[in-house]
Design a protein around this motif. Structure first.
Motif, mmCIF file in Angstrom:
data_model
loop_
_atom_site.group_PDB
_atom_site.id
_atom_site.type_symbol
_atom_site.label_atom_id
_atom_site.label_comp_id
_atom_site.label_asym_id
_atom_site.label_seq_id
_atom_site.Cartn_x
_atom_site.Cartn_y
_atom_site.Cartn_z
ATOM 1 N N ALA A 118 0.831 -1.204 0.000
ATOM 2 C CA ALA A 118 0.000 0.000 0.000
ATOM 3 C C ALA A 118 0.870 1.261 0.000
ATOM 4 N N VAL A 119 1.934 1.259 0.784
ATOM 5 C CA VAL A 119 2.839 2.412 0.833
ATOM 6 C C VAL A 119 3.516 2.604 -0.523
ATOM 7 N N GLN A 120 3.994 1.523 -1.116
ATOM 8 C CA GLN A 120 4.637 1.613 -2.431
ATOM 9 C C GLN A 120 3.659 2.119 -3.482
ATOM 10 N N ASP A 121 2.417 1.674 -3.415
ATOM 11 C CA ASP A 121 1.401 2.132 -4.372
ATOM 12 C C ASP A 121 1.134 3.627 -4.201
ATOM 13 N N ALA A 122 1.037 4.091 -2.965
ATOM 14 C CA ALA A 122 0.805 5.519 -2.712
ATOM 15 C C ALA A 122 1.966 6.351 -3.232
#
Length: 142
Positions: free
Chosen positions: A89-93
């Protein structure tokens, strides 16, 4: 050379200088507006999710601001799976934030090539290319 010739030459020089000052001020104003817009876009909050949609991360300026984990994820995922979902999720954001900056840069600088690899974890935009484009624009004004 007569005083009239000297006076006319001085007037021409003054007009050229005034034009250049005005043109330079316009370029400076445009750069200020562009810089403010880039700062606005880079500091915007952007959300990303893991593949399952159970974890959402919010980043701003590349920094992690929040992580939301659904109750379903807590119940059904192992600790390792939950950690992986958070990381995803952090990488996607961050990727979405990089894309947002890239879109804004492309809109402001159409001659600027797109970032080479937007699938990287750190998809920051190479602002040195933008500086080169601004330098060329400033030289054209002169």
């Amino acid at each position: 050379m007569s005083s009239l010739d000297d006076f006319q030459a001085a007037v021409r020089d003054a007009e050229r200088f005034a034009f250049n000052q005005q043109a330079l001020q316009q370029v400076a104003d445009q750069i200020q507006v562009m810089t403010a817009r880039i700062q606005e876009v880079t500091s915007a909050e952007v959300e990303g999710t893991d593949d399952s949609g159970l974890v959402t991360a919010t980043v701003s300026g590349g920094a992690l601001r929040a992580v939301a984990i659904s109750a379903h994820a807590i119940r059904n995922l192992s600790g390792q799976e939950l950690g992986q979902a958070c990381l995803q999720a952090v990488q996607d954001a961050r990727r979405r934030g990089g894309e947002l900056v890239a879109e804004e840069m492309s809109a402001m600088f159409p001659d600027l090539p797109a970032p080479r690899d937007t699938d990287r974890e750190d998809s920051s935009y190479d602002v040195t290319q933008a500086a080169d484009v601004l330098g060329r624009a400033a030289r054209e004004v002169r």
